[in-house]
Scaffold this motif. Structure first.
Motif, PDB file in Angstrom:
ATOM      1  N   LYS A   1       7.130  37.187 -22.839  1.00  0.00           N
ATOM      2  CA  LYS A   1       5.722  37.521 -22.579  1.00  0.00           C
ATOM      3  C   LYS A   1       5.640  38.763 -21.709  1.00  0.00           C
ATOM      4  O   LYS A   1       6.395  38.920 -20.757  1.00  0.00           O
ATOM      5  CB  LYS A   1       5.003  36.357 -21.887  1.00  0.00           C
ATOM      6  CG  LYS A   1       4.889  35.137 -22.767  1.00  0.00           C
ATOM      7  CD  LYS A   1       4.028  34.092 -22.117  1.00  0.00           C
ATOM      8  CE  LYS A   1       3.904  32.909 -23.068  1.00  0.00           C
ATOM      9  NZ  LYS A   1       2.937  31.945 -22.613  1.00  0.00           N
ATOM     10  N   ARG A   2       4.709  39.648 -22.051  1.00  0.00           N
ATOM     11  CA  ARG A   2       4.480  40.849 -21.250  1.00  0.00           C
ATOM     12  C   ARG A   2       3.750  40.485 -19.970  1.00  0.00           C
ATOM     13  O   ARG A   2       2.752  39.770 -20.001  1.00  0.00           O
ATOM     14  CB  ARG A   2       3.642  41.852 -22.027  1.00  0.00           C
ATOM     15  CG  ARG A   2       4.339  42.391 -23.239  1.00  0.00           C
ATOM     16  CD  ARG A   2       3.422  43.329 -23.959  1.00  0.00           C
ATOM     17  NE  ARG A   2       4.031  43.781 -25.191  1.00  0.00           N
ATOM     18  CZ  ARG A   2       3.447  44.593 -26.041  1.00  0.00           C
ATOM     19  NH1 ARG A   2       2.223  45.019 -25.822  1.00  0.00           N
ATOM     20  NH2 ARG A   2       4.076  44.972 -27.128  1.00  0.00           N
ATOM     21  N   VAL A   3       4.257  40.991 -18.848  1.00  0.00           N
ATOM     22  CA  VAL A   3       3.628  40.731 -17.551  1.00  0.00           C
ATOM     23  C   VAL A   3       3.515  42.040 -16.769  1.00  0.00           C
ATOM     24  O   VAL A   3       4.278  42.978 -17.001  1.00  0.00           O
ATOM     25  CB  VAL A   3       4.407  39.691 -16.705  1.00  0.00           C
ATOM     26  CG1 VAL A   3       4.449  38.353 -17.398  1.00  0.00           C
ATOM     27  CG2 VAL A   3       5.803  40.180 -16.392  1.00  0.00           C
ATOM     28  N   ALA A   4       2.556  42.095 -15.880  1.00  0.00           N
ATOM     29  CA  ALA A   4       2.427  43.207 -14.942  1.00  0.00           C
ATOM     30  C   ALA A   4       2.549  42.632 -13.538  1.00  0.00           C
ATOM     31  O   ALA A   4       1.901  41.644 -13.202  1.00  0.00           O
ATOM     32  CB  ALA A   4       1.093  43.911 -15.108  1.00  0.00           C
ATOM     33  N   ILE A   5       3.407  43.243 -12.754  1.00  0.00           N
ATOM     34  CA  ILE A   5       3.584  42.838 -11.360  1.00  0.00           C
ATOM     35  C   ILE A   5       2.935  43.935 -10.522  1.00  0.00           C
ATOM     36  O   ILE A   5       3.276  45.106 -10.637  1.00  0.00           O
ATOM     37  CB  ILE A   5       5.067  42.665 -11.029  1.00  0.00           C
ATOM     38  CG1 ILE A   5       5.668  41.586 -11.924  1.00  0.00           C
ATOM     39  CG2 ILE A   5       5.250  42.339  -9.547  1.00  0.00           C
ATOM     40  CD1 ILE A   5       7.167  41.531 -11.925  1.00  0.00           C
ATOM     41  N   ILE A   6       1.962  43.557  -9.697  1.00  0.00           N
ATOM     42  CA  ILE A   6       1.181  44.512  -8.934  1.00  0.00           C
ATOM     43  C   ILE A   6       1.441  44.297  -7.452  1.00  0.00           C
ATOM     44  O   ILE A   6       1.368  43.172  -6.951  1.00  0.00           O
ATOM     45  CB  ILE A   6      -0.328  44.353  -9.246  1.00  0.00           C
ATOM     46  CG1 ILE A   6      -0.539  44.509 -10.733  1.00  0.00           C
ATOM     47  CG2 ILE A   6      -1.157  45.360  -8.476  1.00  0.00           C
ATOM     48  CD1 ILE A   6      -1.535  43.560 -11.303  1.00  0.00           C
ATOM     49  N   ARG A   7       1.741  45.398  -6.773  1.00  0.00           N
ATOM     50  CA  ARG A   7       2.046  45.334  -5.348  1.00  0.00           C
ATOM     51  C   ARG A   7       1.107  46.274  -4.611  1.00  0.00           C
ATOM     52  O   ARG A   7       0.868  47.399  -5.052  1.00  0.00           O
ATOM     53  CB  ARG A   7       3.497  45.770  -5.146  1.00  0.00           C
ATOM     54  CG  ARG A   7       3.991  45.710  -3.738  1.00  0.00           C
ATOM     55  CD  ARG A   7       5.484  46.009  -3.711  1.00  0.00           C
ATOM     56  NE  ARG A   7       5.766  47.424  -3.860  1.00  0.00           N
ATOM     57  CZ  ARG A   7       5.962  48.258  -2.838  1.00  0.00           C
ATOM     58  NH1 ARG A   7       5.898  47.834  -1.602  1.00  0.00           N
ATOM     59  NH2 ARG A   7       6.233  49.521  -3.065  1.00  0.00           N
ATOM     60  N   GLY A   8       0.555  45.799  -3.509  1.00  0.00           N
ATOM     61  CA  GLY A   8      -0.274  46.656  -2.664  1.00  0.00           C
ATOM     62  C   GLY A   8       0.602  47.570  -1.844  1.00  0.00           C
ATOM     63  O   GLY A   8       1.586  47.126  -1.264  1.00  0.00           O
TER      64      GLY A   8
ATOM     65  N   ASP B   1      -6.022  51.807   0.088  1.00  0.00           N
ATOM     66  CA  ASP B   1      -4.668  51.442  -0.329  1.00  0.00           C
ATOM     67  C   ASP B   1      -4.426  51.802  -1.789  1.00  0.00           C
ATOM     68  O   ASP B   1      -5.350  52.002  -2.564  1.00  0.00           O
ATOM     69  CB  ASP B   1      -4.425  49.939  -0.135  1.00  0.00           C
ATOM     70  CG  ASP B   1      -4.384  49.534   1.323  1.00  0.00           C
ATOM     71  OD1 ASP B   1      -4.195  50.418   2.186  1.00  0.00           O
ATOM     72  OD2 ASP B   1      -4.542  48.341   1.597  1.00  0.00           O
ATOM     73  N   LYS B   2      -3.166  51.879  -2.157  1.00  0.00           N
ATOM     74  CA  LYS B   2      -2.757  52.148  -3.538  1.00  0.00           C
ATOM     75  C   LYS B   2      -2.158  50.874  -4.118  1.00  0.00           C
ATOM     76  O   LYS B   2      -1.728  49.985  -3.391  1.00  0.00           O
ATOM     77  CB  LYS B   2      -1.689  53.250  -3.576  1.00  0.00           C
ATOM     78  CG  LYS B   2      -2.109  54.553  -2.963  1.00  0.00           C
ATOM     79  CD  LYS B   2      -2.858  55.360  -3.956  1.00  0.00           C
ATOM     80  CE  LYS B   2      -3.178  56.734  -3.373  1.00  0.00           C
ATOM     81  NZ  LYS B   2      -4.039  57.494  -4.185  1.00  0.00           N
ATOM     82  N   LEU B   3      -2.146  50.781  -5.453  1.00  0.00           N
ATOM     83  CA  LEU B   3      -1.492  49.679  -6.149  1.00  0.00           C
ATOM     84  C   LEU B   3      -0.305  50.231  -6.922  1.00  0.00           C
ATOM     85  O   LEU B   3      -0.411  51.272  -7.571  1.00  0.00           O
ATOM     86  CB  LEU B   3      -2.446  48.991  -7.128  1.00  0.00           C
ATOM     87  CG  LEU B   3      -3.649  48.290  -6.514  1.00  0.00           C
ATOM     88  CD1 LEU B   3      -4.550  47.762  -7.627  1.00  0.00           C
ATOM     89  CD2 LEU B   3      -3.221  47.171  -5.590  1.00  0.00           C
ATOM     90  N   GLU B   4       0.819  49.549  -6.843  1.00  0.00           N
ATOM     91  CA  GLU B   4       2.000  49.902  -7.626  1.00  0.00           C
ATOM     92  C   GLU B   4       2.133  48.876  -8.750  1.00  0.00           C
ATOM     93  O   GLU B   4       2.128  47.682  -8.495  1.00  0.00           O
ATOM     94  CB  GLU B   4       3.243  49.863  -6.737  1.00  0.00           C
ATOM     95  CG  GLU B   4       4.530  50.162  -7.479  1.00  0.00           C
ATOM     96  CD  GLU B   4       5.724  50.057  -6.568  1.00  0.00           C
ATOM     97  OE1 GLU B   4       6.112  51.071  -5.981  1.00  0.00           O
ATOM     98  OE2 GLU B   4       6.258  48.934  -6.438  1.00  0.00           O
ATOM     99  N   TRP B   5       2.209  49.362  -9.992  1.00  0.00           N
ATOM    100  CA  TRP B   5       2.267  48.498 -11.167  1.00  0.00           C
ATOM    101  C   TRP B   5       3.666  48.529 -11.764  1.00  0.00           C
ATOM    102  O   TRP B   5       4.207  49.611 -12.000  1.00  0.00           O
ATOM    103  CB  TRP B   5       1.278  48.974 -12.227  1.00  0.00           C
ATOM    104  CG  TRP B   5      -0.151  48.901 -11.798  1.00  0.00           C
ATOM    105  CD1 TRP B   5      -0.772  49.703 -10.894  1.00  0.00           C
ATOM    106  CD2 TRP B   5      -1.129  47.976 -12.253  1.00  0.00           C
ATOM    107  NE1 TRP B   5      -2.094  49.341 -10.767  1.00  0.00           N
ATOM    108  CE2 TRP B   5      -2.335  48.283 -11.597  1.00  0.00           C
ATOM    109  CE3 TRP B   5      -1.103  46.931 -13.165  1.00  0.00           C
ATOM    110  CZ2 TRP B   5      -3.506  47.575 -11.822  1.00  0.00           C
ATOM    111  CZ3 TRP B   5      -2.267  46.228 -13.389  1.00  0.00           C
ATOM    112  CH2 TRP B   5      -3.451  46.546 -12.713  1.00  0.00           C
ATOM    113  N   LYS B   6       4.250  47.380 -12.021  1.00  0.00           N
ATOM    114  CA  LYS B   6       5.543  47.284 -12.688  1.00  0.00           C
ATOM    115  C   LYS B   6       5.346  46.426 -13.939  1.00  0.00           C
ATOM    116  O   LYS B   6       4.783  45.338 -13.862  1.00  0.00           O
ATOM    117  CB  LYS B   6       6.581  46.646 -11.773  1.00  0.00           C
ATOM    118  CG  LYS B   6       7.934  46.506 -12.424  1.00  0.00           C
ATOM    119  CD  LYS B   6       8.921  45.820 -11.499  1.00  0.00           C
ATOM    120  CE  LYS B   6      10.218  45.588 -12.250  1.00  0.00           C
ATOM    121  NZ  LYS B   6      11.117  44.718 -11.527  1.00  0.00           N
ATOM    122  N   MET B   7       5.790  46.937 -15.072  1.00  0.00           N
ATOM    123  CA  MET B   7       5.666  46.187 -16.326  1.00  0.00           C
ATOM    124  C   MET B   7       7.014  45.588 -16.672  1.00  0.00           C
ATOM    125  O   MET B   7       8.057  46.206 -16.467  1.00  0.00           O
ATOM    126  CB  MET B   7       5.183  47.111 -17.444  1.00  0.00           C
ATOM    127  CG  MET B   7       3.789  47.643 -17.170  1.00  0.00           C
ATOM    128  SD  MET B   7       3.310  48.954 -18.282  1.00  0.00           S
ATOM    129  CE  MET B   7       4.252  50.309 -17.626  1.00  0.00           C
TER     130      MET B   7
END
Length: 57
Positions: A47-54, A35-41
């Motif tokens: 506050k800086r956050v990263a949202i990660i979706r499979g 699988d791949k991960l999609e990263w959204k900043m």
């Protein structure tokens, strides 16, 4: 749910970092090795956050 993992250098000549995905997150996102991960900043409440979706193959 809150889980932690450690970060290490990916390669000496690179600024990239590598982390292991905790087992609980693997299960929660139902991830498989291909699988791949999609990263959204984003910034939330200053506050800086990263949202990660499979992303399934």
């Amino acid at each position: 749910m809150s889980l932690e993992s450690s970060v290490a250098s990916a390669r000496k000549e690179s600024k990239s970092l590598r982390a292991t995905i905790p087992e609980g997150i693997v299960a929660y996102l139902d991830l498989k090795a291909t699988d791949k991960l999609e990263w959204k900043m984003d910034t939330i409440k200053g506050k800086r956050v990263a949202i990660i979706r499979g992303v399934k193959k």
